[in-house]
Design a protein around this motif. Structure first.
Motif, PDB file in Angstrom:
ATOM      1  N   GLU A 176       0.821  -1.211   0.000  1.00 60.88           N
ATOM      2  CA  GLU A 176       0.000   0.000   0.000  1.00 60.88           C
ATOM      3  C   GLU A 176       0.857   1.264   0.000  1.00 60.88           C
ATOM      4  O   GLU A 176       0.469   2.292  -0.558  1.00 60.88           O
ATOM      5  CB  GLU A 176      -0.927   0.007   1.220  1.00 60.88           C
ATOM      6  N   LYS A 177       2.027   1.186   0.621  1.00 61.90           N
ATOM      7  CA  LYS A 177       2.943   2.333   0.658  1.00 61.90           C
ATOM      8  C   LYS A 177       3.824   2.407  -0.601  1.00 61.90           C
ATOM      9  O   LYS A 177       4.722   3.249  -0.680  1.00 61.90           O
ATOM     10  CB  LYS A 177       3.845   2.241   1.895  1.00 61.90           C
ATOM     11  N   LYS A 178       3.568   1.472  -1.540  1.00 59.30           N
ATOM     12  CA  LYS A 178       4.336   1.413  -2.786  1.00 59.30           C
ATOM     13  C   LYS A 178       5.827   1.113  -2.538  1.00 59.30           C
ATOM     14  O   LYS A 178       6.696   1.519  -3.311  1.00 59.30           O
ATOM     15  CB  LYS A 178       4.169   2.691  -3.600  1.00 59.30           C
ATOM     16  N   THR A 210       5.742  -4.555  -4.501  1.00 55.34           N
ATOM     17  CA  THR A 210       4.667  -4.907  -5.427  1.00 55.34           C
ATOM     18  C   THR A 210       4.166  -6.303  -5.076  1.00 55.34           C
ATOM     19  O   THR A 210       4.842  -7.059  -4.371  1.00 55.34           O
ATOM     20  CB  THR A 210       5.156  -4.903  -6.885  1.00 55.34           C
ATOM     21  N   ASN A 262      13.661   0.044  -2.681  1.00 50.70           N
ATOM     22  CA  ASN A 262      12.637   0.903  -3.279  1.00 50.70           C
ATOM     23  C   ASN A 262      12.519   2.228  -2.528  1.00 50.70           C
ATOM     24  O   ASN A 262      12.317   3.290  -3.132  1.00 50.70           O
ATOM     25  CB  ASN A 262      11.289   0.182  -3.305  1.00 50.70           C
ATOM     26  N   THR A 266      12.674   6.441  -3.594  1.00 45.87           N
ATOM     27  CA  THR A 266      11.323   6.987  -3.626  1.00 45.87           C
ATOM     28  C   THR A 266      11.346   8.504  -3.827  1.00 45.87           C
ATOM     29  O   THR A 266      12.308   9.179  -3.418  1.00 45.87           O
ATOM     30  CB  THR A 266      10.563   6.668  -2.323  1.00 45.87           C
ATOM     31  N   ASP A 325       8.467  10.047  -2.854  1.00 42.99           N
ATOM     32  CA  ASP A 325       7.340  10.377  -1.977  1.00 42.99           C
ATOM     33  C   ASP A 325       7.843  11.273  -0.842  1.00 42.99           C
ATOM     34  O   ASP A 325       8.422  10.803   0.142  1.00 42.99           O
ATOM     35  CB  ASP A 325       6.731   9.085  -1.411  1.00 42.99           C
TER      36      ASP A 325
END
Length: 508
Positions: A88-90, A93, A127, A131, A133
């Motif tokens: 959900e937090k990317k 996957t 990942n 990021t 984000d």
């Protein structure tokens, strides 16, 4: 501020709930975690009219997989991190999770689970390093700042264990065993990526845990955490705070913790934990303990302090002994420690005292002077035909927690099946039952006591036998592995428990 029912303890409110460690939840990933099934468990408690959820210590387990022997009393258990929530937090996957090994649905296979989940966390970390984000990166920075007291010590310690192929810290070279500031800085630079990885894993744990706690509180459920009195010898806590423990110049304990012979073990229990240098803690105004309790009360609403009697007097066993029989009692810090914590935190402490075992008038005086509820275990009341302070009609205070059993006991069904025939007869006559659903008989009696708090292990809700017990004290293998399957905590069970809870005034 802790969840509101902690502030209402001195009223006539009565509460009940379930003891279930998160590792026991159903999950396709081999161990319970903080994903969907944890939220389902909270929904079950809410539906069943319960207000308490008790967990065991939440730290990263060391040898033996015991939550009471952790690599850190501050850090969280990585195995509880939900891969689904990382998706959900990317950070992962769905494809990253494949192939999912075939795990035992009834037991945690720790080696197998650790290998699988560590691979996922490594992928998630890679990942995260790439990021874009900004919100996630800001949350990470805030987490690091808010946990400075312990986080770098833990992450460097864990990176050091990896570098030294899992050797305990007291077998490392001097430059990391007891580093100068310059040596520490050099090791932090050398192990920079590993240190950051372990920091990231802790960030994931606490992000998921605080979200789960918020959900529980919103549903009217308070969480009871657990503080082991002692720390593991091979832990970041001892490595980073050697002066606070009774160690020799090589970092080995001079004496170790345990308990003398008791109900659980005929030769006592030799825990092997290093003992505190209480004079050093007092000289430092108990800062380490203050931060430890502060950190725990940030995670949970109540704290059960394991082996509370050790703060009045503790059993010290000379290092090298094979059993705990040749120890001796030594005085602990007593009330002074807890008053120092209260003063520093500016509040009355929502603490439960695990006061089982050899309890003296001095221990009772300490517990009562602090106002902490003690524990009453129903199984103990029926071990023998005589009177017992654990029998419901002998409870002499409302300020206590009544348990059907604890994580250290057999399940109620298992206990009943293996106890003496005269004890079984006493149970049947006392409870006016044919014992066809003995676990629920115990739950009913537990709810009906005058105790302000009533708690029962999830195994008793499920009427499970000895093969499902969580821990057998004094044994080294096969503990802490219990899991229950999805769907067993169903709506019908919740309605039945809710009705029983309402009957005994513990709902609302």
């Amino acid at each position: 501020m802790h969840f509101k029912i902690a502030a209402e303890d001195k009223t006539n409110h009565r509460y009940s709930g379930v003891l279930a460690h998160p590792t026991s939840f159903p999950s396709p990933y081999g161990v319970g975690d903080m994903g969907k099934e944890a939220y389902n468990f909270i929904d079950f408690l809410h539906m069943a009219g319960q207000h308490l959820w008790q967990v065991l210590p939440l730290g990263p387990c060391g040898n033996g997989n015991s939550p009471y022997q952790s690599f850190s009393v501050f850090a969280g258990q990585p195995l509880l991190i939900s891969p689904d929530l990382l998706i959900e937090k990317k950070l992962l996957t769905r494809e990253d999770l494949e192939p999912i090994p075939e795990f035992n649905p009834d037991k945690v296979e720790y080696t197998k689970v650790t290998e699988y989940k560590t691979g996922l966390f490594r992928k998630a970390y890679q990942n995260f390093r790439h990021t874009s984000d900004k919100d996630l990166l800001e949350e990470y920075d805030s987490f690091q700042k808010n946990n400075e007291f312990w986080l770098e010590d833990y992450c460097l310690y864990m990176a050091g264990k990896d570098y030294h192929e899992n050797l305990p810290w007291y077998e490392w070279e001097d430059s990391l065993l007891d580093p100068t500031p310059a040596e520490r800085a050099a090791w932090l630079k050398l192990l920079e990526k590993e240190v950051d990885y372990y920091c990231f894993v802790q960030f994931c744990f606490f992000s998921q845990w605080y979200a789960l706690k918020d959900y529980a509180n919103e549903k009217g459920i308070a969480i009871i955490g657990d503080i082991p009195i002692f720390t593991s010898p091979d832990s970041a806590d001892v490595w980073a705070n050697k002066s606070m423990f009774c160690l020799d110049t090589k970092g080995h304990p001079l004496e170790v913790a345990g308990v003398p012979p008791d109900y659980f073990a005929a030769e006592g229990q030799l825990w092997g934990n290093p003992l505190y240098d209480w004079k050093a803690h007092k000289k430092d105004s108990y800062r380490w303990w203050i931060e430890r309790v502060r950190h725990q009360l940030d995670q949970v609403d109540y704290v059960r302090i394991d082996h509370f009697r050790g703060f009045e007097a503790y059993w010290a066993v000379p290092a090298g002994e094979k059993t705990a029989m040749n120890g001796k009692w030594k005085k602990g810090p007593g009330e002074e420690l807890f008053r120092a914590i209260e003063k520093a935190l500016g509040e009355e402490l929502p603490i439960f005292a695990e006061d089982l075992g050899i309890i003296t008038p001095e221990v009772e005086k300490l517990r009562d002077s602090l106002g902490y509820p003690g524990m009453k275990v129903l199984q103990f009341g029926f071990d023998g035909l005589g009177e017992s302070s654990f029998l419901p009609h002998q409870l002499d205070t409302r300020n206590c927690i009544c348990y059907t059993g604890t994580h250290d006991n057999d399940t109620t069904l298992g206990w009943y099946q293996h106890t003496a025939h005269q004890n079984q007869d006493k149970v049947r006559r006392y409870m006016n039952t044919d014992a066809s659903s003995i676990s629920w008989d115990f739950i009913r009696i537990c709810l009906g006591t005058i105790a302000r708090y009533a708690i029962f292990p999830v195994q008793d809700l499920l009427n499970q036998g000895s093969e499902h017990r969580m821990n057998t004290p004094g044994t080294a293998a096969g503990n802490w592995e219990y899991r229950f399957r999805a769907g067993l905590l169903n709506e019908g069970m919740a309605k039945g428990l809710r009705q029983m809870t309402e009957l005994f005034g513990r709902f609302g």
